[in-house]
Motif scaffolding. Structure first.
Motif, PDB file in Angstrom:
ATOM      1  N   ASP A 194      -6.733  -5.160  -6.601  1.00  0.00           N
ATOM      2  CA  ASP A 194      -6.774  -4.366  -5.377  1.00  0.00           C
ATOM      3  C   ASP A 194      -6.402  -5.162  -4.134  1.00  0.00           C
ATOM      4  O   ASP A 194      -6.590  -4.679  -3.020  1.00  0.00           O
ATOM      5  CB  ASP A 194      -8.158  -3.734  -5.196  1.00  0.00           C
TER       6      ASP A 194
ATOM      7  N   GLU B 281      -3.974  -3.174  -2.199  1.00  0.00           N
ATOM      8  CA  GLU B 281      -4.387  -1.800  -1.880  1.00  0.00           C
ATOM      9  C   GLU B 281      -5.904  -1.764  -1.698  1.00  0.00           C
ATOM     10  O   GLU B 281      -6.597  -0.889  -2.214  1.00  0.00           O
ATOM     11  CB  GLU B 281      -3.973  -0.828  -2.997  1.00  0.00           C
TER      12      GLU B 281
ATOM     13  N   GLU C 149      -9.592  -2.799   0.893  1.00  0.00           N
ATOM     14  CA  GLU C 149     -10.168  -2.479   2.191  1.00  0.00           C
ATOM     15  C   GLU C 149     -10.693  -3.726   2.890  1.00  0.00           C
ATOM     16  O   GLU C 149     -10.454  -3.945   4.069  1.00  0.00           O
ATOM     17  CB  GLU C 149     -11.309  -1.465   2.018  1.00  0.00           C
TER      18      GLU C 149
ATOM     19  N   TYR D  55      -4.432  -6.253   1.941  1.00  0.00           N
ATOM     20  CA  TYR D  55      -3.770  -5.167   2.665  1.00  0.00           C
ATOM     21  C   TYR D  55      -4.519  -3.865   2.416  1.00  0.00           C
ATOM     22  O   TYR D  55      -4.932  -3.589   1.299  1.00  0.00           O
ATOM     23  CB  TYR D  55      -2.324  -5.008   2.181  1.00  0.00           C
ATOM     24  N   GLN D  56      -4.664  -3.046   3.450  1.00  0.00           N
ATOM     25  CA  GLN D  56      -5.247  -1.724   3.232  1.00  0.00           C
ATOM     26  C   GLN D  56      -4.330  -0.906   2.334  1.00  0.00           C
ATOM     27  O   GLN D  56      -4.789  -0.204   1.443  1.00  0.00           O
ATOM     28  CB  GLN D  56      -5.467  -1.016   4.564  1.00  0.00           C
ATOM     29  N   SER D  57      -3.037  -0.974   2.579  1.00  0.00           N
ATOM     30  CA  SER D  57      -2.073  -0.360   1.670  1.00  0.00           C
ATOM     31  C   SER D  57      -0.706  -0.979   1.906  1.00  0.00           C
ATOM     32  O   SER D  57      -0.018  -0.637   2.868  1.00  0.00           O
ATOM     33  CB  SER D  57      -2.000   1.157   1.841  1.00  0.00           C
ATOM     34  N   TYR D  58      -0.332  -1.885   1.013  1.00  0.00           N
ATOM     35  CA  TYR D  58       0.985  -2.514   1.094  1.00  0.00           C
ATOM     36  C   TYR D  58       2.071  -1.469   0.849  1.00  0.00           C
ATOM     37  O   TYR D  58       3.135  -1.503   1.468  1.00  0.00           O
ATOM     38  CB  TYR D  58       1.060  -3.624   0.049  1.00  0.00           C
ATOM     39  N   ALA D  59       1.772  -0.511  -0.040  1.00  0.00           N
ATOM     40  CA  ALA D  59       2.762   0.517  -0.379  1.00  0.00           C
ATOM     41  C   ALA D  59       3.114   1.376   0.828  1.00  0.00           C
ATOM     42  O   ALA D  59       4.267   1.776   1.005  1.00  0.00           O
ATOM     43  CB  ALA D  59       2.238   1.388  -1.521  1.00  0.00           C
ATOM     44  N   GLU D  60       2.121   1.679   1.677  1.00  0.00           N
ATOM     45  CA  GLU D  60       2.400   2.494   2.853  1.00  0.00           C
ATOM     46  C   GLU D  60       3.298   1.773   3.853  1.00  0.00           C
ATOM     47  O   GLU D  60       3.929   2.419   4.693  1.00  0.00           O
ATOM     48  CB  GLU D  60       1.084   2.911   3.526  1.00  0.00           C
TER      49      GLU D  60
ATOM     50  N   TYR E 267       5.256  -6.620  -3.950  1.00  0.00           N
ATOM     51  CA  TYR E 267       5.791  -5.545  -4.782  1.00  0.00           C
ATOM     52  C   TYR E 267       7.292  -5.673  -5.033  1.00  0.00           C
ATOM     53  O   TYR E 267       7.894  -4.801  -5.648  1.00  0.00           O
ATOM     54  CB  TYR E 267       5.513  -4.196  -4.128  1.00  0.00           C
TER      55      TYR E 267
END
Length: 281
Positions: free
Chosen positions: A56, A59, A61, A65-70, A103
């Motif tokens: 995680d 991705e 908290e 990263y809170q969300s690398y994909a975003e 990623y």
């Protein structure tokens, strides 16, 4: 996390003075001998490697990263611009190794600029995603790359600020460069006007993950120390998702706005140097 109290990672001096002391357990200090900034105390390397290896991390908290994909649209835009600038500086072509590839967005954007692309990352989740965007991806650090595999270019972007032994890290990278190959190192710019303006609120004070803080002088010194020649600055404009910028100002925007980017100048320092072969001889 278990903590350690270390001397300057760049010159080894124990003499230091407080620079940014307001990070609870931690503070950013400045070496009194060479003026390098570093985290003191810091978590042990074993604790941080365990963090980076978690599924995680990209991705989560609490850390990473809170969300690398975003952030994918902004990161891809950044890496496309970087590849164009690298081509202008005659750094592209042949084979590429990216250490800390996440990623694999940079590796994917590099497909029109390099014939063969290899990555490494500690996160198994990241490695699985990156494998679809490069010829080879290894889980772990540069030590996982076979010793006989050498490259025309090695890049580490937003990595060296996490590294516990920065000189050893660059020396290990150099062993995988072909004679005449290029090494590109990019990191948050401690010499940026953003740091002077924002002080303790500078986003690149990512505590406790960022343990080293380079400016152009300190990074140049380190790269020259391992024998790289012709150290030059590489333009590195950086795009950030609009909601991410807003969050730094305590404003919440919907994630649907992640497709809108804001280009921020001078946030990242990037230098490159040439490997002459036979380092240390």
């Amino acid at each position: 996390m278990e903590l350690e109290y270390t001397a300057c990672p760049l010159c080894g001096s124990d003499r230091k003075r407080k620079a940014y002391p307001n990070f609870h357990t931690y503070q950013v200090v400045r070496c009194a001998s060479c003026n390098f900034y570093y985290l003191y105390p810091r978590p042990t390397e074993a604790a941080m490697l365990d963090l980076y290896s978690k599924n995680d991390y990209f991705e989560g908290e609490e850390a990473g990263y809170q969300s690398y994909a975003e952030q994918e649209p902004a990161l891809r835009a950044t890496f496309r611009r970087l590849m164009i600038n690298m081509k202008k500086h005659e750094i592209t072509g042949g084979s590429l190794l990216e250490v800390g590839c996440g990623y694999g967005y940079l590796l994917d954007e590099a497909k029109h600029f390099f014939n063969f692309r290899v990555g490494t990352d500690f996160s198994p989740q990241a490695v699985e995603k990156a494998k679809t965007r490069a010829e080879l991806v290894y889980q772990g650090g540069v030590d996982r790359v076979p010793p006989d595999r050498n490259f025309d270019c090695i890049i580490a972007t937003q990595v060296i600020e996490h590294v516990y032994q920065p000189q050893l890290f660059l020396e290990e990278l150099a062993t995988h460069l072909k004679p005449g190959g290029k090494m590109v190192i990019a990191t948050p710019n401690m010499g940026s006007f953003w740091r002077y303006i924002m002080r303790d609120r500078w986003p690149s004070f990512k505590i406790p993950e960022h343990i080293l803080y380079f400016d152009k002088k300190s990074l140049s010194v380190l790269m020259k120390r391992i024998g790289l020649k012709n150290i030059k600055t590489l333009p590195y404009p950086h795009a950030f998702p609009l909601p991410l910028i807003a969050s730094k100002l305590n404003v919440t925007l919907p994630s649907s706005l992640n497709k809108y980017n804001l280009w921020m100048p001078a946030t990242t320092l990037a230098l490159y140097g040439t490997y002459p072969g036979n380092l240390g001889s």
